[in-house]
Design an enzyme around this catalytic site. Sequence first.
Site, mmCIF file in Angstrom:
data_model
loop_
_atom_site.group_PDB
_atom_site.id
_atom_site.type_symbol
_atom_site.label_atom_id
_atom_site.label_comp_id
_atom_site.label_asym_id
_atom_site.label_seq_id
_atom_site.Cartn_x
_atom_site.Cartn_y
_atom_site.Cartn_z
ATOM 1 N N GLU A 53 0.804 -1.229 0.000
ATOM 2 C CA GLU A 53 0.000 0.000 0.000
ATOM 3 C C GLU A 53 0.831 1.270 0.000
ATOM 4 O O GLU A 53 0.514 2.228 -0.704
ATOM 5 C CB GLU A 53 -0.963 0.013 1.199
ATOM 6 N N HIS A 101 -11.485 -4.358 8.734
ATOM 7 C CA HIS A 101 -11.983 -4.127 7.376
ATOM 8 C C HIS A 101 -13.272 -3.314 7.394
ATOM 9 O O HIS A 101 -14.072 -3.405 6.470
ATOM 10 C CB HIS A 101 -12.270 -5.451 6.660
ATOM 11 N N ASP A 134 -9.174 0.671 5.811
ATOM 12 C CA ASP A 134 -8.314 0.330 6.949
ATOM 13 C C ASP A 134 -6.837 0.278 6.542
ATOM 14 O O ASP A 134 -5.955 0.610 7.321
ATOM 15 C CB ASP A 134 -8.718 -1.038 7.502
ATOM 16 N N PHE A 135 -6.581 -0.153 5.312
ATOM 17 C CA PHE A 135 -5.190 -0.336 4.881
ATOM 18 C C PHE A 135 -4.508 0.985 4.539
ATOM 19 O O PHE A 135 -3.312 1.016 4.266
ATOM 20 C CB PHE A 135 -5.108 -1.278 3.668
#
Lengths: 341, 328
Positions: free
Chosen positions: B60, B129, B85-86
């Site tokens: 990411e 998530h 979330d990432f």
Amino acid sequence: MAKPKVKEINTQADFDERVRRLELSDETLIGLYRTMCTVRHFEYTADRLYAAGKVHGTMHLSAGQEAVAAGTRLALQPDDYLINHHRGHGHFIAKGADVNLMMAEFLGKDTGFNHGRGGSMHIADFQSNNLGANGIVGGGIPQAVGVGLALQMQRRKEICVCIFGDGASNEGVFHEALNMASLWKLPILYICENNKYGMSMDVERVVAKLPIAQRAEAYGIPWSTVDGNAVVEVYEAIKEAADHVRAGNGPYFVEALTYRYFGHSKSDRNLYRSKEEIEDWKQNRDPIMRFTKHLLQAEVLNEEQAREVDAQAEQVILKAVEFAEASPEPDLSTLMDYIYA
Amino acid sequence: MPEMTYLEAIRQALWQEMKRDERVFLLGEDIGVYGGAFGLTHGMLDEFGPERVRETPISEATIVATAVGASLLGMRPVAEIMFMDFVLLALDQIANQAAKMRFMFGGRTSVPIVVRMPGGSGTGAASQHSQSLESILMHFPGLKVVNPSTPYDAKGLMLASIRDPNPVCFVEHKVLYKTKGEVPEDDYMIPIGVAEVKRAGRDITVVANNIMVMKTLHIAERLAQDGIEVEVIDPRTLLPLDTETIINSVTKTGRLLVVHEACQTGGWAGEVIASVVGSPAFDYLDTPVRRLGGRDIPIPYNRGLEKFAIPQDADIEAEIRMMVAGKV
Ligand SMILES: Cc1ncc(C[n+]2csc(CCOP(=O)(O)OP(=O)(O)O)c2C)c(N)n1
Ligand SMILES: [Mg+2]
């Protein structure tokens, strides 16, 4: 894959042979010398300005590492892109950045490259494809993937040179980026300036397996190591790497072994290394001293001419200080400028 | 006007913009054959090829950094973060790099990137998530944070985001993906930084984002039968926040409730409320201002627990009735 071992300090015969083989003219060699002198004067002057209380913030000086900057620049094309790191003055100067604007930025003046918003750690010069230094260790390494990708998508012939230190090779993005650059065969030349320490941490204490460059192997990237204090050797290693990248073969990784003279930044009290070690590098392996000796022996220059080039370089820096000191501070009314385009 | 889903509206915006501007390209994890985790980019690989629908490793930080670097050379990348979330893994590149580059470099460059990310709970995806992290992103000057609630807004805001010269975090909501609405085929932009009054009303101003807009509008219809007229404002952009529209509304209604799914503590409702009570609208307030945020817990997996971790219709309705009745 070429993996030259870092050799003992090169001999005059070595030097002469290399200069002949690489067809380096006297003028080119003197140019290298001039660049190195300019960088050194910039760094010592910066330190002096700091000691005189004229610098507001911090700085990361590259004195001792000048050969990497000068040798790299000679091996590149003027339009190649540069992603630099915090210890980046040398590469900026070698790439032709106006030292007046650099010095002005260093003193936080409105005439500086960044209108005084960035200081030493964020100098950038977009006109010369110099995309800036970074205050986040390793922060620029993944950005080089984007620069390389854009160059590839735009079918251009320039390459992206990405400079970082030994310490940065332990950041996660270093590994993400090398993997992606290799996967997509991007035109990126990675240059790790291993100056033996990341702040106080000796590479031996933080890198599980040396040389750092062998990490590139895991990502299928060819690599080499070079004596970063021997400017012509740096040129040769970078040239070979740059040719490989420019020919469309994907990235290349060069680790240049060198040493910084000043402390890491203004807070450094040199508690993690000995005076003897610093003196050894200064007395026996200094990149400018070694190069000067070779040039004198090869009769490219005589002592007087060498002194002359050095004095001219010093003048350029002193003029830059004059320019910077005479420059205005940014007007406080501009505080909110440059946040959004 | 054709009806389409929120997801299709975003896809159409990407599709049309890639046809119009060859500098635009997509990058992200599994966005090719798979079409992205939610199928948003489905079919785009076939249309535009692997160079412009660029599938990446699971990296990411470097996905966003790649967008940043490419934008410096004139490209217009749209990066996908599979789940909001990432984005925390890429926060250095968003917050320390993209948001600050123009400023640090003295205005001599800009970073025109879009980072798309679906947030929100409601799909049983549990704590890692399901978050609504938009409030975090509002803390970085130089960034824009866009958060559409309808298919129409989603398309118009996406086109505006890609053409914006600044880095834009485009926050989508997973539960909205399947909601439908009218979306024009043609090219139109919704200005970034402009809120919309989704429903006019005289009794109370409710400021809400993404799914909470839907919920509040629904409740407003019911309350209208009891003679309570709710004004619903969707900021649409959280940074910069259109406080003027909100302040004007509160001046009229005299009551303010802010509803969001994001955890209440540190949530953007605080920002809205501070703007209003610090403005001349303060003098027009008839009741204390209130906020209704997500509970301060990680989103649970269990269906029932998950549901009650965020404001429900009944909570919003009760809150409005209480405020209008002056029983706060
Ligand atoms: C992400 C991050 N961690 C830590 C620091 C603090 N810091 C600045 S430079 C530096 C050492 C970097 O070492 P290296 O990459 O070898 O570069 P050098 O300074 O030796 O040239 C550290 C720890 C930082 N700026 N950014
Ligand atoms: Mg180092």
